[in-house]
Design an enzyme around this catalytic site. Structure first.
Site, PDB file in Angstrom:
ATOM      1  N   HIS A  97       0.834  -1.212   0.000  1.00 56.44           N
ATOM      2  CA  HIS A  97       0.000   0.000   0.000  1.00 56.44           C
ATOM      3  C   HIS A  97       0.865   1.258   0.000  1.00 56.44           C
ATOM      4  O   HIS A  97       0.541   2.246  -0.679  1.00 56.44           O
ATOM      5  CB  HIS A  97      -0.924   0.019   1.212  1.00 56.44           C
ATOM      6  CG  HIS A  97      -1.826  -1.166   1.306  1.00 56.44           C
ATOM      7  ND1 HIS A  97      -2.563  -1.460   2.431  1.00 56.44           N
ATOM      8  CD2 HIS A  97      -2.105  -2.152   0.405  1.00 56.44           C
ATOM      9  CE1 HIS A  97      -3.261  -2.553   2.235  1.00 56.44           C
ATOM     10  NE2 HIS A  97      -2.988  -3.006   1.008  1.00 56.44           N
ATOM     11  N   HIS A 287      -0.580 -11.043  -4.913  1.00 60.69           N
ATOM     12  CA  HIS A 287       0.819 -10.673  -4.715  1.00 60.69           C
ATOM     13  C   HIS A 287       1.778 -11.661  -5.375  1.00 60.69           C
ATOM     14  O   HIS A 287       2.766 -11.265  -5.987  1.00 60.69           O
ATOM     15  CB  HIS A 287       1.144 -10.580  -3.219  1.00 60.69           C
ATOM     16  CG  HIS A 287       0.327  -9.552  -2.509  1.00 60.69           C
ATOM     17  ND1 HIS A 287       0.313  -8.227  -2.876  1.00 60.69           N
ATOM     18  CD2 HIS A 287      -0.509  -9.647  -1.439  1.00 60.69           C
ATOM     19  CE1 HIS A 287      -0.488  -7.557  -2.073  1.00 60.69           C
ATOM     20  NE2 HIS A 287      -1.004  -8.398  -1.201  1.00 60.69           N
TER      21      HIS A 287
END
Length: 338
Positions: A97, A287
């Site tokens: 993030h 991911h």
């Protein structure tokens, strides 16, 4: 018109940026549940983004570069460094993030000091980081930025999931585009997609506030595995067994779920060490798939070229060195908690 497929294309010329001052954050780790303090300071041109574990003894503090070569795990979050010694090892997790906010806002150089092994999750999105960067200011530096230009298609398939890098189309110029699609077996989410050209305004308005999400049915499993110990309605969208959102305020965006997956992809691909020029498309990604696609792109010099900017280097000589991607057994697509 510039062809992206043949010959040496004209270099994209923009200046590197850093922050105008230091910013600080206090929060909890979404997976550890422990309090975390973090500061981000300006850094010299050409030094890139580096993480430092300020809680470790000075002799053990080594810069962890924000680079794909430092990726050590991708289990529900992206981990950089060496986690083999547990919390006391020189690594940092849940960087995606923050990395998304940095690259989207055009910040090339910064030093990030964190006093635990995890970046604070804040509200589960990138919004707090964007606000802090805008408040302190972003300043240009006297060096040109380096870009990674995709020259040919590179694809990774993992069962029903896939990811593809493609060059910019002739006539489109040098742009960074994302085309992200998800498909969850719940009527609340179903099949959603988001696509767009990455820019500071697009990221801020369309992606930055999208929060991490997960399912109530998975909570005990995550806890048993040591994940999501700091997850709460303050930093995650939680989906109940009846396929409704538990959070009283509801969703921030229409299709917030795919927007968060796009935010994660921006952060994971920032580990190229420079913005890429081309299109990244993924279906049912995460991911692990993002990391493997980036590794495959960089595995063959025929796939890409660097523009004529300055490569980043860790100027104080405390580089972490290469760490192999070890979490490849993790699902490419699963309930998100990152």
């Amino acid at each position: 018109m510039v062809s992206m497929n043949t010959g040496k294309a004209a270099a994209k010329k923009t200046l590197q940026n850093t922050l105008a001052g230091r910013v600080e954050f206090n929060g909890v780790g979404v997976h550890s549940g422990k309090p975390v303090s973090m500061s981000i300071s300006p850094a010299d041109a050409g030094t890139g983004i580096t993480f430092i574990r300020s809680d470790l003894p000075v002799e053990e503090q080594r810069d962890i570069p924000a680079d794909i070569t430092a990726v050590a795990a991708t289990d529900l979050c992206t981990v950089l460094g060496d986690p083999s010694k547990g919390e006391g090892g020189n690594h940092v997790k849940t960087v995606e993030h923050l990395m998304a906010a940095l690259i989207a806002m055009g910040i090339d150089n910064a030093m990030i000091e964190v006093d635990r092994a995890e970046i604070p999750v804040m509200d589960g999105s990138s919004e707090v980081f964007i606000e802090a960067f805008e408040n302190v200011g972003i300043v240009a530096q006297a060096r040109t930025r380096r870009y990674l230009r995709v020259l040919r298609e590179v694809r990774v398939d993992m069962g029903a999931s896939y990811a593809v890098f493609t060059p910019c189309s002739d006539g489109r110029g040098d742009v960074t585009e994302y085309d992200i699609e998800i498909d969850f077996d719940t009527p609340l989410i179903g099949r959603q997609s988001w696509s767009g050209e990455l820019s500071p305004s697009t990221f801020k308005n369309e992606l930055s506030r999208a929060r991490t999400f997960g399912f109530m049915r998975d909570v005990e499993k995550y806890w048993a595995a040591g994940f999501a110990l700091g997850s709460s309605l303050e930093n995650s969208v939680v989906i109940a067994d009846d396929h409704t959102v538990i959070n009283p305020e509801g969703l921030r965006y229409e299709q917030e779920f795919v927007r968060h997956k796009a935010l994660d992809a921006v952060g994971d691909l920032a580990l190229a060490g420079a913005p890429f020029l081309g299109t990244y498309k993924s279906y049912r990604g995460g991911h692990r798939l993002n990391a493997l696609a980036l590794e495959k792109l960089l595995s063959d010099e025929a796939n890409y070229e660097w523009t004529d900017g300055e490569p980043a280097s860790q100027s104080n000589g405390r580089s972490v060195g290469r760490v192999e991607l070890v979490a490849v057994r993790a699902p490419a697509y699963s309930a998100d908690k990152s």
